[in-house]
Design an enzyme around this catalytic site. Structure first.
Site, mmCIF file in Angstrom:
data_model
loop_
_atom_site.group_PDB
_atom_site.id
_atom_site.type_symbol
_atom_site.label_atom_id
_atom_site.label_comp_id
_atom_site.label_asym_id
_atom_site.label_seq_id
_atom_site.Cartn_x
_atom_site.Cartn_y
_atom_site.Cartn_z
ATOM 1 N N GLN A 1 11.518 9.573 5.023
ATOM 2 C CA GLN A 1 10.628 9.559 3.714
ATOM 3 C C GLN A 1 10.371 11.190 3.399
ATOM 4 O O GLN A 1 9.693 11.199 2.453
ATOM 5 C CB GLN A 1 9.521 8.725 3.821
ATOM 6 C CG GLN A 1 8.522 8.974 4.748
ATOM 7 C CD GLN A 1 7.428 7.935 4.855
ATOM 8 O OE1 GLN A 1 7.433 6.878 5.417
ATOM 9 N NE2 GLN A 1 6.247 8.237 4.222
ATOM 10 N N ALA B 1 -2.003 10.898 13.046
ATOM 11 C CA ALA B 1 -2.911 11.732 12.785
ATOM 12 C C ALA B 1 -4.311 11.055 12.175
ATOM 13 O O ALA B 1 -4.699 11.359 10.958
ATOM 14 C CB ALA B 1 -2.670 12.960 11.917
ATOM 15 N N GLY C 1 -3.825 2.090 1.743
ATOM 16 C CA GLY C 1 -4.685 2.954 1.031
ATOM 17 C C GLY C 1 -4.281 3.129 -0.609
ATOM 18 O O GLY C 1 -3.232 3.389 -0.886
ATOM 19 N N LYS D 1 -4.776 5.772 -2.169
ATOM 20 C CA LYS D 1 -4.600 7.290 -2.311
ATOM 21 C C LYS D 1 -2.994 7.439 -2.791
ATOM 22 O O LYS D 1 -2.705 8.177 -3.442
ATOM 23 C CB LYS D 1 -4.871 8.207 -1.157
ATOM 24 C CG LYS D 1 -4.623 9.563 -1.419
ATOM 25 C CD LYS D 1 -4.994 10.407 -0.348
ATOM 26 C CE LYS D 1 -4.019 10.612 0.878
ATOM 27 N NZ LYS D 1 -2.728 11.223 0.590
ATOM 28 N N ASP D 2 -2.351 6.394 -1.998
ATOM 29 C CA ASP D 2 -0.709 6.683 -2.373
ATOM 30 C C ASP D 2 -0.795 5.243 -3.182
ATOM 31 O O ASP D 2 -0.038 4.270 -2.791
ATOM 32 C CB ASP D 2 0.041 6.258 -1.003
ATOM 33 C CG ASP D 2 -0.158 7.511 -0.261
ATOM 34 O OD1 ASP D 2 0.242 8.733 -0.407
ATOM 35 O OD2 ASP D 2 -0.818 7.406 1.242
ATOM 36 N N GLY E 1 -10.182 7.560 6.886
ATOM 37 C CA GLY E 1 -9.680 6.711 5.872
ATOM 38 C C GLY E 1 -8.899 5.566 6.601
ATOM 39 O O GLY E 1 -8.825 4.476 6.218
ATOM 40 N N HIS E 2 -8.068 6.236 7.633
ATOM 41 C CA HIS E 2 -7.076 4.951 8.153
ATOM 42 C C HIS E 2 -8.157 3.973 9.027
ATOM 43 O O HIS E 2 -7.901 2.854 8.900
ATOM 44 C CB HIS E 2 -6.485 5.668 9.304
ATOM 45 C CG HIS E 2 -5.246 6.335 8.813
ATOM 46 N ND1 HIS E 2 -5.040 7.727 9.196
ATOM 47 C CD2 HIS E 2 -4.274 6.176 8.286
ATOM 48 C CE1 HIS E 2 -4.221 8.306 8.413
ATOM 49 N NE2 HIS E 2 -3.487 7.411 8.125
ATOM 50 N N MET F 1 1.331 6.876 9.785
ATOM 51 C CA MET F 1 2.207 7.912 10.319
ATOM 52 C C MET F 1 1.277 8.765 11.416
ATOM 53 O O MET F 1 1.599 9.873 11.763
ATOM 54 C CB MET F 1 2.801 8.842 9.238
ATOM 55 C CG MET F 1 3.625 7.903 8.390
ATOM 56 S SD MET F 1 4.996 9.074 7.479
ATOM 57 C CE MET F 1 4.209 10.329 6.648
ATOM 58 N N HIS G 1 -7.307 9.384 10.776
ATOM 59 C CA HIS G 1 -8.656 9.975 10.167
ATOM 60 C C HIS G 1 -9.744 8.714 9.553
ATOM 61 O O HIS G 1 -9.260 7.469 9.494
ATOM 62 C CB HIS G 1 -8.668 10.975 9.361
ATOM 63 C CG HIS G 1 -7.758 10.352 7.971
ATOM 64 N ND1 HIS G 1 -8.154 9.503 7.130
ATOM 65 C CD2 HIS G 1 -6.523 10.756 7.617
ATOM 66 C CE1 HIS G 1 -7.088 9.197 6.383
ATOM 67 N NE2 HIS G 1 -5.943 9.886 6.503
#
Ligand code: PAF
Length: 283
Positions: free
Chosen positions: A61, A32, A150, A152-153, A36-37, A30, A34
């Site tokens: 969502q 932005a 990831g 994280k989700d 991690g992406h 989505m 960082h």
């Protein structure tokens, strides 16, 4: 770098790659972006000839209008960042809401065998129908060989695996470890919205998860959960929404520990109006 917003153009580009027998990886985002992406993108680049990074803030969502409005939108910056990783092998797909939903911005209803009712599903109504709708649409358009998400989700990752399995979508789903700031805070596009006070407080989330993992070695899930709630009760500014220890396959909260099962602790915390999630493998 190739950047498309139009469905016909991206389809044409993908057909060209496939005609040359190139493999295509996809990193749905989505924006932005960082570090991690970028880790997901780098992994995708290592395993595929071309990588499509979609950048699309998916309205269906979000159960909270304010969260949708405030979600950071930084396309130019995102493109510049991706160029530093690989200007030639990355393709950006940044469609409009109209392109993706054609004037009917609603989700499809999915049955994810109950995974959708746990954790985030309890607190974010309709969230996973929105995720399923857009990810399925992206897979239909891009037809990637592999797609990267990831951990994280973690629940999202489990649900996307279920989506692919139930709808026979020919794509390999690759889960990637959580990327953290040096202070332990899980990287998230939402972190950019934290005020200095909350930015300083937020690493408490991972610190507590690590301590919970340690305690899980000798204590029951109930005792560990009570301990975590106590820690947040004592915290001045962070508000715990939930902490759960769940079976990684069903995502159902553990009642009695079994040596043959794998568990993970999941947490959602409010830092003022910003909702942060994280999780940790326990065994
Ligand atoms: O994880 C995200 O950023 C989003 O949920 C996703 C998978 C890109 C779908 O909009």
């Amino acid at each position: 770098m190739e950047i498309y917003s139009d469905k016909q153009q991206i389809t044409c580009a993908i057909d060209g790659f496939k005609a040359k027998k190139l493999t295509v990886g996809m990193v749905p985002t989505m924006g932005a972006l960082h570090e991690g992406h970028l880790q997901l993108v780098k992994k995708a680049l290592a395993e595929n000839d071309k990588v499509v990074v979609s950048i699309f803030v998916n309205p269906t969502q979000f159960d909270n209008k304010d969260d949708l409005l405030k979600y950071p939108r930084t396309l130019e910056q995102d493109v510049a960042l991706l160029k530093t990783v690989s200007p030639n092998s990355i393709v950006v797909y940044a469609p409009t809401v109209e392109d993706m939903y054609g004037g009917n911005t609603v989700s499809q209803n999915f049955d994810f065998d109950g995974l959708e009712f746990e954790m985030e599903g309890r607190f974010r109504h309709g969230h996973f129908d929105g995720v399923g709708t857009i990810v399925k649409r992206f897979f239909d358009i891009v037809k990637p060989h592999r797609a990267y998400f990831g951990e994280k989700d973690f629940q999202q990752l489990a649900i996307i695996k279920k989506l692919v399995e139930k709808h026979d979508i020919p794509v390999q789903i690759v889960g990637c470890e959580i990327h953290r700031e040096s202070n332990g805070l899980a990287m998230s596009s939402r972190n950019t919205r934290l005020s200095p006070e909350y930015k300083e407080a937020a690493p408490f989330i991972y610190k507590t998860l690590k301590a919970a993992k340690e305690k899980f070695g000798t204590k029951s899930a109930t005792k560990v959960t009570e301990w975590v709630y106590e820690q947040f009760d004592k915290h001045d500014i962070l508000e715990l929404e939930y902490f759960l220890i769940s079976d990684i396959d069903t995502l159902k909260p553990v009642k009695r520990k079994s040596k043959t099962k794998k568990y993970r602790a999941f947490i959602a915390v409010y830092a003022n109006d910003i909702r942060l999630i994280d999780n940790i493998a326990l065994n």
